[in-house]
Design an enzyme around this catalytic site. Structure first.
Site, PDB file in Angstrom:
ATOM      1  N   ASP A   1      -1.626  57.786  49.527  1.00  0.00           N
ATOM      2  CA  ASP A   1      -1.403  57.122  48.534  1.00  0.00           C
ATOM      3  C   ASP A   1      -0.695  57.746  47.186  1.00  0.00           C
ATOM      4  O   ASP A   1      -1.011  57.234  46.188  1.00  0.00           O
ATOM      5  CB  ASP A   1      -2.328  56.069  48.172  1.00  0.00           C
ATOM      6  N   ARG A   2      -0.201  58.848  47.294  1.00  0.00           N
ATOM      7  CA  ARG A   2       0.247  59.643  46.230  1.00  0.00           C
ATOM      8  C   ARG A   2      -0.987  60.110  44.994  1.00  0.00           C
ATOM      9  O   ARG A   2      -0.744  60.603  44.083  1.00  0.00           O
ATOM     10  CB  ARG A   2       1.369  59.030  45.277  1.00  0.00           C
TER      11      ARG A   2
END
Length: 217
Positions: free
Chosen positions: A195-196
């Site tokens: 999710d970065r």
């Protein structure tokens, strides 16, 4: 910018980044020791040319330039590479003696960034490395006026042959060639996460010690 003129995005290249979390407690006391650990991981993983690094420089006027070079050594004093002093990077460093390095170890979802001042290596250190290189590379250092415009490939090949005939055994080290050391002032270790929400831990020099800071991804 309207939709018709907006740049394309690469939906087919989307990916997730999953790696072992990088926590402050996991880090070595200094960035060079931590780099040694990650570099060993890159070698063990069989990454092609794990010592390849992007070197970013800028002219006195701030014009940036980046290229890939090879790390040829590192220790507590910094990260070493060799080049033609008359090349663009050599000229940049003569005008603005600071640089940035990036080690892009994509298969491991890792990246290391280094920033700091740059110093020339003593001539005797550069000479020791120069004479350890293969014969062809030593002749090539003479034959190529790196970054200069040349008329053709044939001109380069002719120059190489002329110099090989001049020095059939042991070419001397050119005065315009040698090593640089990037002295780390900041070193960032980046570990990809889902999710970065990546882990970014930065060592920042403070006097004779290092401060570790977490950066937002």
């Amino acid at each position: 910018m309207d939709a018709a003129s907006s740049p394309p995005y690469f939906a087919g290249l989307r990916r997730t980044y999953e790696g072992k979390p990088l926590r402050e407690a996991d880090l070595a006391a200094d960035p060079v020791t931590q780099f040694a650990s990650w570099f060993a991981d890159a070698v063990e993983a069989g990454l092609p040319e794990p010592n390849a690094m992007i070197l970013a420089t800028a002219s006195a006027g701030g014009r940036p330039s980046a290229r890939t070079v090879l790390l040829k050594g590192y220790d507590s004093e910094g990260f070493v590479f060799y080049t033609n002093y008359e090349s663009r990077k050599g000229r940049d460093l003569a005008e603005n003696a600071r640089a940035g390095l990036v080690f892009p170890w994509h298969p491991l979802r890792r990246q290391v960034r280094v920033e700091g001042p740059v110093v020339r290596l003593p001539r005797e250190v550069s000479a020791a490395y120069f004479h350890s290189r293969p014969y062809g590379s030593r002749i090539g250092a003479w034959a190529s006026r790196q970054s200069a415009v040349v008329g053709s490939r044939e001109q380069l090949d002719e120059r190489y042959q002329e110099l090989a005939e001049r020095w059939p055994e042991e070419p001397p080290m050119p005065d315009f060639w040698g090593g640089f050391r990037v002295v780390p002032a900041e070193v960032e270790f980046w570990q990809g996460q889902v999710d970065r929400m990546h882990d970014r831990l930065r060592y920042r020099r403070s006097g004779d010690s290092w401060i570790v800071e977490r950066l937002a991804p």
